[in-house]
Design a protein around this motif. Structure first.
Motif, short mmCIF file in Angstrom:
data_model
loop_
_atom_site.label_atom_id
_atom_site.label_comp_id
_atom_site.label_asym_id
_atom_site.label_seq_id
_atom_site.Cartn_x
_atom_site.Cartn_y
_atom_site.Cartn_z
N GLY A 186 3.92 5.57 -5.53
CA GLY A 186 3.79 5.65 -6.99
C GLY A 186 2.76 6.68 -7.39
N ALA A 187 1.62 6.68 -6.69
CA ALA A 187 0.57 7.66 -7.02
C ALA A 187 1.05 9.07 -6.77
CB ALA A 187 -0.67 7.36 -6.18
N SER A 188 1.79 9.23 -5.64
CA SER A 188 2.31 10.57 -5.33
C SER A 188 3.31 11.02 -6.38
CB SER A 188 2.96 10.55 -3.94
OG SER A 188 3.53 11.81 -3.65
N GLY A 224 9.93 5.65 -12.85
CA GLY A 224 10.23 4.32 -13.40
C GLY A 224 10.79 3.38 -12.35
N LEU A 225 11.67 3.91 -11.47
CA LEU A 225 12.24 3.09 -10.41
C LEU A 225 11.16 2.62 -9.43
CD1 LEU A 225 15.50 5.16 -9.71
CD2 LEU A 225 15.32 2.98 -10.96
N ILE A 226 10.23 3.50 -9.10
CA ILE A 226 9.16 3.14 -8.16
C ILE A 226 8.26 2.06 -8.76
CG2 ILE A 226 7.06 4.04 -7.08
CD1 ILE A 226 8.59 6.65 -6.62
N ASP A 273 0.84 -1.22 0.00
CA ASP A 273 0.00 0.00 0.00
C ASP A 273 0.86 1.25 0.00
OD1 ASP A 273 -2.24 -1.53 0.01
OD2 ASP A 273 -2.54 -1.44 2.20
N ASN A 274 1.95 1.22 0.82
CA ASN A 274 2.84 2.40 0.85
C ASN A 274 3.50 2.61 -0.50
OD1 ASN A 274 2.24 2.88 3.52
ND2 ASN A 274 3.91 1.57 4.30
N SER A 275 3.86 1.47 -1.16
CA SER A 275 4.47 1.60 -2.49
C SER A 275 3.47 2.18 -3.48
CB SER A 275 4.96 0.22 -2.97
OG SER A 275 5.92 -0.29 -2.07
N THR A 326 3.12 14.15 -8.81
CA THR A 326 4.19 15.16 -8.88
C THR A 326 4.57 15.43 -10.32
OG1 THR A 326 5.02 14.40 -6.74
CG2 THR A 326 6.51 15.73 -8.07
N VAL A 327 4.61 14.35 -11.13
CA VAL A 327 4.91 14.52 -12.56
C VAL A 327 3.87 15.41 -13.22
CG1 VAL A 327 5.11 13.31 -14.77
CG2 VAL A 327 6.19 12.37 -12.73
N GLU A 328 2.62 15.11 -12.91
CA GLU A 328 1.53 15.92 -13.52
C GLU A 328 1.61 17.38 -13.06
OE1 GLU A 328 -2.01 13.96 -12.35
OE2 GLU A 328 -1.73 12.24 -13.71
#
Length: 674
Positions: free
Chosen positions: A442-444, A597-599, A436-438, A448-450
């Motif tokens: 990833g969502a965060s 990508g790493l996440i 869930d934390n991962s 951030t990218v957006e």
């Protein structure tokens, strides 16, 4: 026990009797006020009708009386006037022989008591002829009232009332004496008002009524019961409200009957005269009979109310009396005696009530009999239930002990399985939390990218907006410069207007000088020149004011141009900074994409671990659930055994209670007499 029942029955009967008395009292409370109000209303209506009728009768009687008085006065005046006219013809038949006038007047002296001074004759020469025994004395013949009135008519006629030398109020019947001589003579006779006063004061038919006579020529009172008012003038400002009201009606020529100052007043003109006869009677006298009648009516109404109340009370008691038997029956029923016989012989609502009560008594007898029988059966069945419940209690107690031992064994097994399942579940939970934390990371990162992409686009928009602002600022500077040029042109025009005003002022001054030289011929031109000079001065002042305002506008324009140039410099500096920020956002965007990508790769590894932990936890949970179900089943069986034991005990207890209830019910039924 029976004495207590009798006391209870007596108390119930007494309370019912009290309630009956209250019903009678309530009926009287409702009926008596209605009767009293009705009688009072009828008495008031009768008194009001009688009052109006008495007023109408009094008015008609007063009008009839005053009409009769006026006729009597007219007849008396006509009778005297006929006698005076006869005497006048006798004197005229003698001719112009003045020596015979006194003997003729002596012959008529004393024959008419209404004219105690007899006849007299006055001439335009100032001579007065009268009877020898007459005490009449007139110093100014031609200026006297009777002589002046006599000159206006041929036949003998009455004039207005006046006060003679003796202080008496009299009226004179006078007329021109036609004896054939060249000297104008007036013959007359003074009539006292004593007879008229008697007619006025004694001619009223109604007891308590009074009258007075008024001359409408000067509103003098000719006759009145109060001798002090005879000869006085009737006035609207009189302190006597009755006299003031009568004066208002006579002056206003309103001679209809009316009520004035608590008096019924009637008016009547005396035919052949200018007199008005006024009759009045106090309304208190008129309404005295009505008042007596009202008192009598109220007395009769009071007696009627008392009689009606007695009759109503008798009727109420007769109507409520049959309810006494029913209330006694109800009292006996309350005491438990259902052996009563209810009287339902009446053919009204009370009879229906008795009939229904009789049906109720019969129904209660049948019901109590059945209850007694069922109570006996219930007692026998409760004894059987007690024996069966004892056997069930012993068997259920043994079963409960065996189930307790089985429950302990299953409980130990369930505890071991639950420990394994708890550990597996903890591992799966840790893996799930990591996943869930991962996912959140990833969502965060994607968010951030957006955001960075949106920030880059916003900075580009800001750069474009700064370019637009710079262009708009340049256009504003150009517009302000055009306004400055226009203000300079306006300044030149205003200067020309000032010069024209100065020249116009000089011309008006020269024109004024020339007009002064021209003298009177140039005055009009001088006025025009002066006005032109004032107009020129006003124009010059206005031009100066406009010039001052334009200078202020020019200074403001220069200031605005300076501020606009400063804004343009600031906009250029901000544009360069915004371009640098756009480049920085590009670098941030590239780095964030690499981190994203790493996440994603890390999330794939966590997913694999989560699958393994989930399978282990599921297997452990299934085993734990099976153990829990076994334990629950065992506990249910133990609980059921305990419940059976408790139910057996409850059945036994209920059997005892049922037996007691049966006994109690039997004792209750035995209280009733059926």
């Amino acid at each position: 026990m029976s004495s207590k029942k009798e006391k209870k029955t007596k108390s119930v009967i007494t309370s019912l009797k009290k309630k009956n008395k209250k019903i009678s009292r309530k009926l009287l409370i409702y009926i008596i006020p209605v009767i009293i109000v009705t009688v009072l209303v009828l008495v008031n209506i009768s008194a009001s009708i009688a009052k109006n009728k008495m007023r109408q009768m009094a008015r008609e009687t007063l009008e009839s009386s005053i009409s009769n008085q006026a006729d009597n006065i007219e007849a008396w005046l006509t009778e005297n006037l006929t006698y005076f006219q006869t005497a006048k013809h006798t004197v005229e038949s003698v001719g112009a022989d003045e020596e015979l006038l006194v003997p003729i007047l002596d012959s008529f002296y004393g024959y008419n008591s209404n004219a105690p001074e007899g006849f007299y004759i006055g001439t335009t020469e100032g001579k007065l002829y009268k009877a020898t025994e007459s005490t009449m004395d007139e110093t100014d013949i031609t200026g006297s009232t009777w002589f002046k009135q006599g000159l206006s008519r041929i036949a003998m006629a009455y004039g207005t009332a006046y006060t003679n030398d003796q202080g008496e109020t009299v009226i004179s019947a006078t007329g021109i004496l036609n004896d054939g001589s060249d000297v104008i003579k007036v013959m007359g006779a003074d009539v006292t008002l004593n007879k008229i006063t008697i007619i006025v004061n004694s001619g009223v038919k109604m007891s308590g009524a009074s009258s007075f006579l008024v001359d409408t020529n000067d509103y003098r009172i000719l006759a009145h019961r109060d001798s002090g008012l005879v000869g006085t003038t009737l006035s609207e400002s009189s302190s006597d409200a009755l006299l003031a009201g009568a004066a208002s009606s006579i002056i206003g020529e309103d001679l209809s009957s009316k009520e004035i100052s608590s008096n019924m007043v009637a008016f009547k003109e005396v035919p052949g005269t200018d007199w008005v006869l006024v009759s009045y009677i106090p309304t208190a006298v008129i309404l005295q009979v009505v008042t007596q009648m009202g008192v009598l009516l109220f007395m009769v109404g009071g007696i009627a109310i008392i009689l009606i109340v007695i009759i109503v009370l008798f009727v109420i008691r007769k109507v409520i009396a049959p309810l006494g038997n029913i209330s006694g029956n109800i009292s006996s029923m309350t005491a438990g005696d259902f052996t009563i016989e209810v009287d339902s012989s009446s053919d009204d609502e009370i009879g229906i009530m008795g009939s229904k009560l009789s049906e109720f008594v019969a129904s209660m007898r049948s019901m109590l009999s059945h209850i007694s029988e069922e109570s006996d059966k219930l007692g026998g069945e409760s004894d059987n239930s007690a024996r069966v419940s004892k056997i069930m209690f012993d068997a259920s107690q043994a079963q409960s002990e065996a189930m307790d031992q089985l429950n302990q064994t299953v409980d130990q097994l369930a505890t071991a399985v639950n420990d394994i399942a708890a550990n597996a579940t903890t591992l799966a939970q840790v893996v799930a939390d990591t996943r869930d934390n991962s996912d959140k990371a990833g969502a965060s990162m994607k968010e951030t990218v957006e955001i960075s992409q949106k920030g880059r686009e916003d900075m580009e928009k800001v750069s474009l907006a700064m370019n637009d602002i710079s262009k708009a600022n340049e256009e504003l500077v150009e517009s302000i410069n055009k306004v400055g040029q226009a203000s300079e042109e306006i300044t030149n025009i205003v200067g020309m207007i000032g010069e024209i005003a100065e020249e116009t002022n000089l011309l008006s001054l020269n024109a004024s000088i020339e007009a002064a030289r021209a003298g009177d011929a140039g005055k009009g031109f001088a006025v025009v020149a002066t006005e032109i000079g004032k107009l020129a001065q006003t124009s010059a002042d206005s031009a100066q004011n406009i010039s001052a305002l334009i200078n202020d506008v020019r200074e403001l324009i220069d200031k605005v141009v300076g501020e606009a140039n400063d804004s343009a410099e600031s906009i250029k500096a901000n544009s360069s900074l915004i371009n640098i920020a756009v480049e920085t956002f590009d670098k941030i965007y590239v780095n964030i994409q690499e981190s994203n990508g790493l996440i994603d790769a890390m999330l794939e590894d966590v997913q694999k671990v989560d699958d393994v932990a989930t399978n282990v936890a599921a297997i452990s949970e299934e085993q734990a659930a099976s153990a829990d179900e076994i334990l629950a089943t065992s506990e249910n069986m133990v609980e059921m055994a305990k419940n059976i034991t408790q139910s057996s005990q409850d059945v036994a207890d209920n059997s005892h209670e049922l037996a007691q209830t049966s006994q109690t019910l039997t004792s209750y039924v035995q209280k009733f007499k059926i």
